[in-house]
Scaffold this active site. Structure first.
Site, PDB file in Angstrom:
ATOM      1  N   SER A 133      -5.865  -5.667 -17.092  1.00 40.48           N
ATOM      2  CA  SER A 133      -5.554  -7.201 -16.292  1.00 40.48           C
ATOM      3  C   SER A 133      -6.350  -7.803 -15.956  1.00 40.48           C
ATOM      4  O   SER A 133      -7.655  -7.502 -15.432  1.00 40.48           O
ATOM      5  CB  SER A 133      -4.986  -6.359 -15.457  1.00 40.48           C
ATOM      6  OG  SER A 133      -4.213  -6.492 -14.451  1.00 40.48           O
ATOM      7  N   TYR A 146      -4.692   0.595  -8.447  1.00 36.31           N
ATOM      8  CA  TYR A 146      -4.084   0.053  -9.681  1.00 36.31           C
ATOM      9  C   TYR A 146      -5.003  -0.760 -10.941  1.00 36.31           C
ATOM     10  O   TYR A 146      -5.974  -0.737 -11.563  1.00 36.31           O
ATOM     11  CB  TYR A 146      -3.015  -1.533 -10.120  1.00 36.31           C
ATOM     12  CG  TYR A 146      -3.064  -2.020 -10.986  1.00 36.31           C
ATOM     13  CD1 TYR A 146      -1.855  -1.120 -12.209  1.00 36.31           C
ATOM     14  CD2 TYR A 146      -3.011  -3.276 -11.222  1.00 36.31           C
ATOM     15  CE1 TYR A 146      -1.771  -2.122 -13.484  1.00 36.31           C
ATOM     16  CE2 TYR A 146      -2.937  -4.178 -12.649  1.00 36.31           C
ATOM     17  CZ  TYR A 146      -1.763  -3.119 -13.526  1.00 36.31           C
ATOM     18  OH  TYR A 146      -1.366  -3.781 -14.374  1.00 36.31           O
TER      19      TYR A 146
END
Length: 269
Positions: A133, A146
């Site tokens: 990501s 995250y």
């Protein structure tokens, strides 16, 4: 038609599902996994074969990988897509919730890699594509766990690429930015309410900005096209950001002073 065997974790929805569908359309034999599937679908080269697998359970991972090997005798490409997201301040997040985030998004991928690597070593061939990501190199406030898990995936990917080179295993990281999926709806607020209240309204503003960006982001199919292209390259890159704007963000993140980068991110979120 390419009948190479592709194994996709987290293929029931979002980016994982789009990736599985893209490889099937390109002629690959595709096995996908989800927590709710069952071992009752006969192998079929004309559809995605969904298998039950819980990435936090080593026995479940081994069972799914062994099933594919028993049916096909081989796995050519592994794509790690399984993941989850939590939001909240670092102070408020319970350690056990943070551990769950890493268990799915980082250790889950590690379990699958370890289950597939013996086959790759034996064959002296294989492709591993980890879905990272933009949050792995851009720290997102109130989404720290995250970001941290995806940052760890970056290091894992680069190290694995070096370690497995002599076995002709090629490892890459594909880093999507904001993508329109059900990931947005599934994000959980993780923090203790009494502590989290001290961070309001900043936390609310950051989460709302994340949700807005995601719902106006790329489609999962856009990410899937990039993953397919990486898999088909003879010498795939170590990492690829999806979309020009995120390639630019990655470049800027490498050259901007950290203090300035954090200032900009604080303004955005």
């Amino acid at each position: 038609m390419n009948r190479s065997i592709v194994f996709v974790s987290g293929a029931s929805s979002g980016i994982g599902k789009a990736i599985a569908e893209a490889f099937l359309a390109a002629g690959y034999t595709v096995y996908g996994t989800s927590r709710t599937a069952e071992f009752d679908q006969a192998p079929d080269t004309n559809q995605i074969v969904m298998l039950p697998m819980e990435v936090t359970d080593g026995d479940s991972v081994s069972k799914a990988v062994d099933y594919v090997l028993s049916q096909e005798g081989n796995i050519d490409i592994l794509i790690n897509c399984a993941g989850s997201g939590i939001a909240g301040s670092i102070e408020a997040v319970p350690v056990e919730i943070a551990q769950q985030q890493f268990d799915i998004s980082f250790f889950g991928a590690l379990r699958v890699i370890q289950a597939v690597m013996p086959t790759f070593r034996k064959n002296k061939s294989g492709r591993i594509i980890n879905i990272g990501s933009v949050a792995g190199y851009i720290p997102i406030p109130f989404q720290s766990m995250y970001s941290a898990a995806k940052f760890a995936m970056e290091s894992l990917t680069e190290t694995l690429r070096m370690e497995t080179a002599k076995f002709h295993v090629k490892v890459s990281l594909v880093e999507p930015g904001d993508t329109k999926t059900n990931f947005t709806d599934q994000r959980r607020m993780s923090g203790a309410v009494d502590i989290e209240s001290a961070y309001m309204p900043e936390c609310d503003a950051a989460v709302k900005q994340m949700e807005k960006d995601e719902q106006n982001g790329y489609s999962p199919e856009t990410v899937a096209k990039v993953v397919l292209k990486v898999a088909q390259r003879k010498n795939p890159p170590v990492r690829v950001s999806v979309g020009f704007q995120y390639k630019l963000v990655y470049g800027l993140s490498r050259i901007l002073p950290t203090k300035l980068k954090l200032m900009i991110l604080k303004m955005i979120y």
